[in-house]
Design a protein around this motif. Structure first.
Motif, PDB file in Angstrom:
ATOM      1  N   GLN A  49       1.434   4.017  -3.200  1.00 36.00           N
ATOM      2  CA  GLN A  49       0.870   5.382  -2.919  1.00 36.00           C
ATOM      3  C   GLN A  49       1.991   6.478  -3.380  1.00 36.00           C
ATOM      4  O   GLN A  49       1.950   7.317  -4.011  1.00 36.00           O
ATOM      5  N   ILE A 106      -5.946   6.873 -13.977  1.00 38.33           N
ATOM      6  CA  ILE A 106      -5.844   5.641 -13.187  1.00 38.33           C
ATOM      7  C   ILE A 106      -5.047   5.981 -12.067  1.00 38.33           C
ATOM      8  O   ILE A 106      -5.290   5.717 -10.766  1.00 38.33           O
ATOM      9  N   HIS A 125       0.878  -1.207  -0.042  1.00 43.56           N
ATOM     10  CA  HIS A 125      -0.024  -0.044   0.126  1.00 43.56           C
ATOM     11  C   HIS A 125       0.803   1.232  -0.244  1.00 43.56           C
ATOM     12  O   HIS A 125       0.813   2.127  -0.781  1.00 43.56           O
ATOM     13  N   THR A 163       2.293   5.904  -7.410  1.00 43.79           N
ATOM     14  CA  THR A 163       1.339   6.770  -7.968  1.00 43.79           C
ATOM     15  C   THR A 163       1.795   8.409  -7.871  1.00 43.79           C
ATOM     16  O   THR A 163       1.631   9.231  -8.786  1.00 43.79           O
ATOM     17  N   PHE A 177     -13.609   3.311  -8.128  1.00 42.56           N
ATOM     18  CA  PHE A 177     -13.502   2.123  -9.256  1.00 42.56           C
ATOM     19  C   PHE A 177     -14.659   2.429 -10.219  1.00 42.56           C
ATOM     20  O   PHE A 177     -14.163   2.730 -11.583  1.00 42.56           O
ATOM     21  N   TYR A 193      -6.532   5.856  -8.282  1.00 43.49           N
ATOM     22  CA  TYR A 193      -5.722   4.753  -7.535  1.00 43.49           C
ATOM     23  C   TYR A 193      -5.043   5.701  -6.237  1.00 43.49           C
ATOM     24  O   TYR A 193      -5.279   5.045  -5.131  1.00 43.49           O
ATOM     25  N   HIS A 194      -4.392   6.753  -6.498  1.00 51.76           N
ATOM     26  CA  HIS A 194      -3.884   7.450  -5.418  1.00 51.76           C
ATOM     27  C   HIS A 194      -4.828   7.947  -4.341  1.00 51.76           C
ATOM     28  O   HIS A 194      -4.837   7.893  -3.312  1.00 51.76           O
ATOM     29  N   LYS A 206     -13.570   2.364  -2.162  1.00 53.26           N
ATOM     30  CA  LYS A 206     -13.114   1.333  -3.260  1.00 53.26           C
ATOM     31  C   LYS A 206     -14.037   1.395  -4.400  1.00 53.26           C
ATOM     32  O   LYS A 206     -13.694   1.906  -5.630  1.00 53.26           O
TER      33      LYS A 206
END
Lengths: 112, 131
Positions: free
Chosen positions: B33, B80, B29, B36, B116, B84-85, B112
């Motif tokens: 982080q 993305i 994780h 990204t 998403f 995602y970040h 999430k």
């Protein structure tokens, strides 16, 4: 807002026009301004965190100094972006009639 | 605060750690982080420059711009990396500051699913215009 812009553009021309009208409305513009300040602050402070991750800038005076650099770069980046945005260098701006003005405006480069 | 490992007979240290962040997933994780974050530095400058240059663009002008492969690919990469970040960042905030077990779980799942869904909607939109 970027997501709205993209999805609206894919949905229909009307939806796109609505999104663009909101963005150019004073409230929408203020929201984008606030977003840009937050974005540049997050970017600058994120870079400070990446320096910390490599074990640098841990002495307390350096940490403070980097904090002021973050604030300064936030102001400078925001100012630079809005200077470019408002100085009319966009190739999509409404057509300018005066040919001298067109030549004066177009060759300007970008700075960010 | 009610803690789940106090309610059952099984009190192994593993049960205590599982699902609370420190169960062999923290490093991944943390690394994602940072990766990204680094990817977003050039992408953000590209996006800001693009938005400024697209000021006042009509629908036709904007779709023409997005049809260009470089713009479409950069936009997908930005979506993305940024979402995602955002998922990773919001997850940390929830894990650190929400102390109710069920509410935390709800927020983590919702976090999430929301990002998403948003990402899929954005990428679909980009592809619909660009292809």
């Amino acid at each position: 807002m970027v997501a709205w812009w993209l999805i609206a553009a894919a949905t229909s021309q009307d939806a796109y026009n609505t999104a663009m009208a909101f963005a150019s409305h004073p409230i929408g513009t203020i929201m984008i301004f606030g977003w840009s300040v937050a974005l540049f602050y997050h970017l600058s402070n994120g870079i400070r965190h990446l320096f910390w991750d490599t074990g640098r800038l841990f002495k307390i005076e350096n940490a403070y100094r980097a904090g002021y650099v973050v604030l300064l770069s936030t102001v400078l980046l925001t100012a630079a972006a809005w200077y470019c945005a408002l100085s009319g260098t966009s190739e999509y701006a409404p057509p300018v009639q005066d040919q001298n003005l067109v030549e004066a405006v177009t060759p300007k480069g970008n700075k960010s | 605060m009610k803690l789940k490992w106090n309610d059952s007979g099984m009190k192994s240290p593993l049960a205590r750690a599982r699902g609370l962040g420190s169960a062999h997933e923290g490093t991944e994780h943390w690394m994602a982080q940072r990766v990204t974050a680094v990817a977003l530095i050039p992408l953000v400058f590209w996006l800001v420059f693009s938005i400024i240059s697209l000021k006042g663009a009509s629908h036709a002008q904007f779709t023409t711009w997005l049809e260009h492969p470089i713009n479409a690919v950069m936009m997908i990469l930005f979506i993305i990396a940024s979402l995602y970040h955002a998922v990773l960042g919001a997850q940390v905030v929830v894990e650190d500051y929400i102390h109710s077990e069920w509410f935390k779980t709800l927020k983590l799942i919702g976090n999430k699913l929301f990002f998403f869904g948003l990402g899929i909607a954005c990428i679909f939109s980009i592809l619909k215009i660009a292809l």
